[in-house]
Scaffold this motif. Structure first.
Motif, PDB file in Angstrom:
ATOM      1  N   THR A   1      12.358  -3.974   2.158  1.00 57.27           N
ATOM      2  CA  THR A   1      12.296  -3.969   3.627  1.00 57.27           C
ATOM      3  C   THR A   1      11.050  -4.681   4.131  1.00 57.27           C
ATOM      4  OG1 THR A   1      13.508  -1.871   3.670  1.00 57.27           O
ATOM      5  CG2 THR A   1      12.295  -2.493   5.660  1.00 57.27           C
ATOM      6  N   GLY A   2       9.911  -4.425   3.496  1.00 60.79           N
ATOM      7  CA  GLY A   2       8.681  -5.084   3.918  1.00 60.79           C
ATOM      8  C   GLY A   2       8.724  -6.587   3.716  1.00 60.79           C
ATOM      9  N   ILE A   3       9.293  -7.032   2.591  1.00 61.04           N
ATOM     10  CA  ILE A   3       9.385  -8.475   2.334  1.00 61.04           C
ATOM     11  C   ILE A   3      10.310  -9.146   3.344  1.00 61.04           C
ATOM     12  CG2 ILE A   3      10.164 -10.191   0.661  1.00 61.04           C
ATOM     13  CD1 ILE A   3       9.229  -8.309  -1.548  1.00 61.04           C
ATOM     14  N   LEU A   4      11.433  -8.495   3.651  1.00 60.39           N
ATOM     15  CA  LEU A   4      12.348  -9.068   4.645  1.00 60.39           C
ATOM     16  C   LEU A   4      11.703  -9.133   6.023  1.00 60.39           C
ATOM     17  CD1 LEU A   4      15.764  -7.437   3.655  1.00 60.39           C
ATOM     18  CD2 LEU A   4      15.007  -9.781   3.253  1.00 60.39           C
ATOM     19  N   LEU A   5      10.961  -8.095   6.385  1.00 62.06           N
ATOM     20  CA  LEU A   5      10.288  -8.118   7.682  1.00 62.06           C
ATOM     21  C   LEU A   5       9.218  -9.200   7.742  1.00 62.06           C
ATOM     22  CD1 LEU A   5       9.841  -4.310   8.457  1.00 62.06           C
ATOM     23  CD2 LEU A   5      11.459  -5.891   9.496  1.00 62.06           C
ATOM     24  N   ALA A   6       8.593  -9.490   6.613  1.00 64.47           N
ATOM     25  CA  ALA A   6       7.501 -10.467   6.602  1.00 64.47           C
ATOM     26  C   ALA A   6       8.005 -11.901   6.621  1.00 64.47           C
ATOM     27  CB  ALA A   6       6.612 -10.237   5.384  1.00 64.47           C
ATOM     28  N   ILE A   7       9.034 -12.201   5.833  1.00 63.39           N
ATOM     29  CA  ILE A   7       9.460 -13.597   5.693  1.00 63.39           C
ATOM     30  C   ILE A   7      10.814 -13.874   6.334  1.00 63.39           C
ATOM     31  CG2 ILE A   7       8.146 -13.801   3.562  1.00 63.39           C
ATOM     32  CD1 ILE A   7      10.746 -13.597   2.012  1.00 63.39           C
ATOM     33  N   GLY A   8      11.546 -12.831   6.732  1.00 64.30           N
ATOM     34  CA  GLY A   8      12.864 -13.048   7.322  1.00 64.30           C
ATOM     35  C   GLY A   8      12.769 -13.568   8.750  1.00 64.30           C
ATOM     36  N   ARG A   9      13.761 -14.364   9.141  1.00 58.17           N
ATOM     37  CA  ARG A   9      13.829 -14.913  10.494  1.00 58.17           C
ATOM     38  C   ARG A   9      15.274 -14.882  10.962  1.00 58.17           C
ATOM     39  NH1 ARG A   9       9.063 -17.308  11.798  1.00 58.17           N
ATOM     40  NH2 ARG A   9       9.969 -18.254  13.654  1.00 58.17           N
ATOM     41  N   HIS A  10      15.436 -14.734  12.274  1.00 60.99           N
ATOM     42  CA  HIS A  10      16.767 -14.729  12.885  1.00 60.99           C
ATOM     43  C   HIS A  10      16.688 -15.507  14.193  1.00 60.99           C
ATOM     44  CE1 HIS A  10      20.310 -13.274  15.091  1.00 60.99           C
ATOM     45  NE2 HIS A  10      20.834 -13.023  13.903  1.00 60.99           N
ATOM     46  N   ASP A  11      17.423 -16.612  14.252  1.00 61.33           N
ATOM     47  CA  ASP A  11      17.412 -17.483  15.432  1.00 61.33           C
ATOM     48  C   ASP A  11      16.004 -17.959  15.774  1.00 61.33           C
ATOM     49  OD1 ASP A  11      20.124 -17.282  15.688  1.00 61.33           O
ATOM     50  OD2 ASP A  11      20.065 -15.673  17.171  1.00 61.33           O
TER      51      ASP A  11
ATOM     52  N   GLY B   1       2.316   6.214  -2.719  1.00 62.94           N
ATOM     53  CA  GLY B   1       3.316   7.151  -3.219  1.00 62.94           C
ATOM     54  C   GLY B   1       3.220   7.365  -4.712  1.00 62.94           C
ATOM     55  N   TYR B   2       2.882   6.305  -5.439  1.00 65.01           N
ATOM     56  CA  TYR B   2       2.728   6.455  -6.890  1.00 65.01           C
ATOM     57  C   TYR B   2       1.523   7.329  -7.227  1.00 65.01           C
ATOM     58  CZ  TYR B   2       1.749   5.269 -11.738  1.00 65.01           C
ATOM     59  OH  TYR B   2       1.477   5.342 -13.082  1.00 65.01           O
ATOM     60  N   LEU B   3       0.422   7.143  -6.486  1.00 62.37           N
ATOM     61  CA  LEU B   3      -0.752   7.976  -6.736  1.00 62.37           C
ATOM     62  C   LEU B   3      -0.487   9.439  -6.406  1.00 62.37           C
ATOM     63  CD1 LEU B   3      -3.653   5.714  -5.390  1.00 62.37           C
ATOM     64  CD2 LEU B   3      -2.921   6.048  -7.762  1.00 62.37           C
ATOM     65  N   ALA B   4       0.360   9.668  -5.396  1.00 66.41           N
ATOM     66  CA  ALA B   4       0.608  11.052  -4.983  1.00 66.41           C
ATOM     67  C   ALA B   4       1.659  11.740  -5.842  1.00 66.41           C
ATOM     68  CB  ALA B   4       1.028  11.080  -3.518  1.00 66.41           C
ATOM     69  N   PHE B   5       2.699  11.014  -6.253  1.00 63.17           N
ATOM     70  CA  PHE B   5       3.813  11.654  -6.953  1.00 63.17           C
ATOM     71  C   PHE B   5       4.085  11.047  -8.322  1.00 63.17           C
ATOM     72  CE2 PHE B   5       4.643  11.759  -2.365  1.00 63.17           C
ATOM     73  CZ  PHE B   5       4.679  13.131  -2.153  1.00 63.17           C
ATOM     74  N   GLY B   6       3.216  10.147  -8.789  1.00 70.53           N
ATOM     75  CA  GLY B   6       3.478   9.496 -10.066  1.00 70.53           C
ATOM     76  C   GLY B   6       3.485  10.451 -11.238  1.00 70.53           C
ATOM     77  N   GLU B   7       2.652  11.475 -11.197  1.00 68.32           N
ATOM     78  CA  GLU B   7       2.594  12.428 -12.305  1.00 68.32           C
ATOM     79  C   GLU B   7       3.671  13.501 -12.203  1.00 68.32           C
ATOM     80  OE1 GLU B   7      -1.293  13.999 -12.313  1.00 68.32           O
ATOM     81  OE2 GLU B   7      -2.272  12.100 -12.875  1.00 68.32           O
TER      82      GLU B   7
ATOM     83  N   ALA C   1       0.818  -1.215   0.000  1.00 64.07           N
ATOM     84  CA  ALA C   1       0.000   0.000   0.000  1.00 64.07           C
ATOM     85  C   ALA C   1       0.850   1.262   0.000  1.00 64.07           C
ATOM     86  CB  ALA C   1      -0.931  -0.005   1.210  1.00 64.07           C
ATOM     87  N   LEU C   2       1.998   1.224   0.667  1.00 60.71           N
ATOM     88  CA  LEU C   2       2.837   2.426   0.732  1.00 60.71           C
ATOM     89  C   LEU C   2       3.377   2.832  -0.645  1.00 60.71           C
ATOM     90  CD1 LEU C   2       4.795   1.910   4.082  1.00 60.71           C
ATOM     91  CD2 LEU C   2       2.924   3.491   3.614  1.00 60.71           C
TER      92      LEU C   2
ATOM     93  N   LEU D   1      11.399   0.711  -4.314  1.00 65.59           N
ATOM     94  CA  LEU D   1      12.111  -0.566  -4.211  1.00 65.59           C
ATOM     95  C   LEU D   1      12.656  -0.827  -2.808  1.00 65.59           C
ATOM     96  CD1 LEU D   1      13.036  -3.062  -5.729  1.00 65.59           C
ATOM     97  CD2 LEU D   1      15.133  -1.834  -6.369  1.00 65.59           C
ATOM     98  N   PRO D   2      13.327   0.120  -2.142  1.00 62.73           N
ATOM     99  CA  PRO D   2      13.786  -0.164  -0.769  1.00 62.73           C
ATOM    100  C   PRO D   2      12.646  -0.449   0.198  1.00 62.73           C
ATOM    101  CG  PRO D   2      14.928   1.739  -1.670  1.00 62.73           C
ATOM    102  CD  PRO D   2      13.814   1.430  -2.611  1.00 62.73           C
ATOM    103  N   VAL D   3      11.517   0.250   0.009  1.00 62.07           N
ATOM    104  CA  VAL D   3      10.368   0.001   0.884  1.00 62.07           C
ATOM    105  C   VAL D   3       9.847  -1.416   0.687  1.00 62.07           C
ATOM    106  CG1 VAL D   3       8.032   0.744   1.471  1.00 62.07           C
ATOM    107  CG2 VAL D   3       9.779   2.443   0.896  1.00 62.07           C
ATOM    108  N   ALA D   4       9.766  -1.851  -0.573  1.00 65.50           N
ATOM    109  CA  ALA D   4       9.263  -3.196  -0.853  1.00 65.50           C
ATOM    110  C   ALA D   4      10.214  -4.263  -0.317  1.00 65.50           C
ATOM    111  CB  ALA D   4       9.063  -3.364  -2.359  1.00 65.50           C
TER     112      ALA D   4
END
Length: 310
Positions: free
Chosen positions: A64-74, A41-47, A36-37, A59-62
């Motif tokens: 980061t979100g994917i790593l937070l969702a599927i990433g694991r540590h210990d 952002g595309y709707l607000a600044f795409g034009e 959604a983020l 790309l960094p937001v996407a």
């Protein structure tokens, strides 16, 4: 031999349920917010911005979100791990045992500038003479050490009897119970010293030689290895309620421990209630597992001295 229908028990009973495409509700929420983020952002600044610039920002937001969702540590999800790291970073580093807030040092003390220490909040208020741990508003806790039995060496009928007795005890529980299996260090210093002290009392030189050799073996074994033993603890907690809550909670905890001792004795288990000295040593070893065992500590009703007789 009785036959029981096998039941598959999951390895992780606390695993979160997967609701969509193999993702849990937490992962779906994180991925939804991540998608959604960039879209907002595309709707607000795409034009106003060229498409490569929008993609470079999204790309960094996407990722980061994917790593937070599927990433694991210990074994911990990455978002919870980062949240725990943030809480640890913001938590005070120096804790002191003080009931209230830490006062600001007076101006005439040449104290180093920096954050003040925070009070150390422990769940235990103290250990009573009967060995019960006072948890304040959470009630009272009794701790007992339980012996073990060899289940694999029993016949199928004996195994069924042991399981039946243990199940009967579980069905009789009326409050929180914890079974803790821990490893603790073994100190053979007293054993070796006692063995060497009794060597002159042995009636035969061969026995004295064998005792001397055994004492040397134990001393060498203790010096070269970290000796551990397994300890099984039964912990019973009773909540405090009412005006006389702590006293009634203590009585209920002792009664439940006595019932556990009587029921589990049918399995050949010995339930030994720990006294105040043993509970104090146990708590000290839990706070510092690698530290040497405490010497004879003063009881809750004894005056702490620097040593020697008054």
């Amino acid at each position: 031999m009785s036959w029981v229908q096998p039941v598959r028990i999951p390895a992780d009973v606390e695993q979160e349920d997967k609701i969509l495409a193999g993702f849990t509700a937490r992962q779906v929420l994180i991925l939804g917010v991540t998608g959604a983020l960039p879209y907002a952002g595309y709707l607000a600044f795409g034009e106003r911005l060229p498409l490569p610039a929008v993609a470079a920002i999204a790309l960094p937001v996407a990722i980061t979100g994917i790593l937070l969702a599927i990433g694991r540590h210990d074994g911990i999800s990455l978002d919870r791990y980062l949240l725990a790291a943030l809480r640890h970073r913001c938590a005070p580093r120096r804790l002191v045992t003080m009931p209230g807030d830490i006062p600001t040092p007076p101006a005439w003390i040449s104290a180093r500038p920096g954050p003040l220490p925070a009070p150390l909040r422990l769940p235990a208020r103290g250990v009573g003479m009967d060995g019960l741990i006072d948890l304040g508003d959470d009630g009272m806790t009794a701790i007992a050490e339980v012996s073990t039995v060899s289940f694999a060496l029993r016949t199928p009928e004996e195994q069924d009897a042991l399981v039946a007795v243990f199940g009967r005890w579980l069905n009789s529980l009326s409050g929180p119970v914890q079974i803790l299996v821990r490893a603790e260090r073994v100190d053979l210093t007293a054993t070796v010293a006692g063995l060497r002290d009794r060597i002159p009392e042995l009636p035969h030189p061969a026995l004295a030689h064998a005792a001397r050799e055994h004492a040397a073996f134990l001393a060498d074994l203790s010096a070269r290895h970290d000796l551990l033993r397994r300890q099984v603890l039964l912990i019973v907690r009773e909540p405090a309620a009412g005006g006389n809550g702590r006293a009634s909670a203590a009585a209920r905890a002792l009664r439940r421990m006595d019932e556990a001792s009587r029921v589990l004795s049918a399995c050949g288990l010995v339930v030994k209630l720990l006294d105040a000295r043993d509970v104090t040593a146990l708590l000290a070893s839990c706070f510092a597992p690698t530290a040497p065992p405490l010497p004879d500590a003063a009881g809750p009703d004894q005056v702490i001295t620097a040593g020697g007789e008054w």
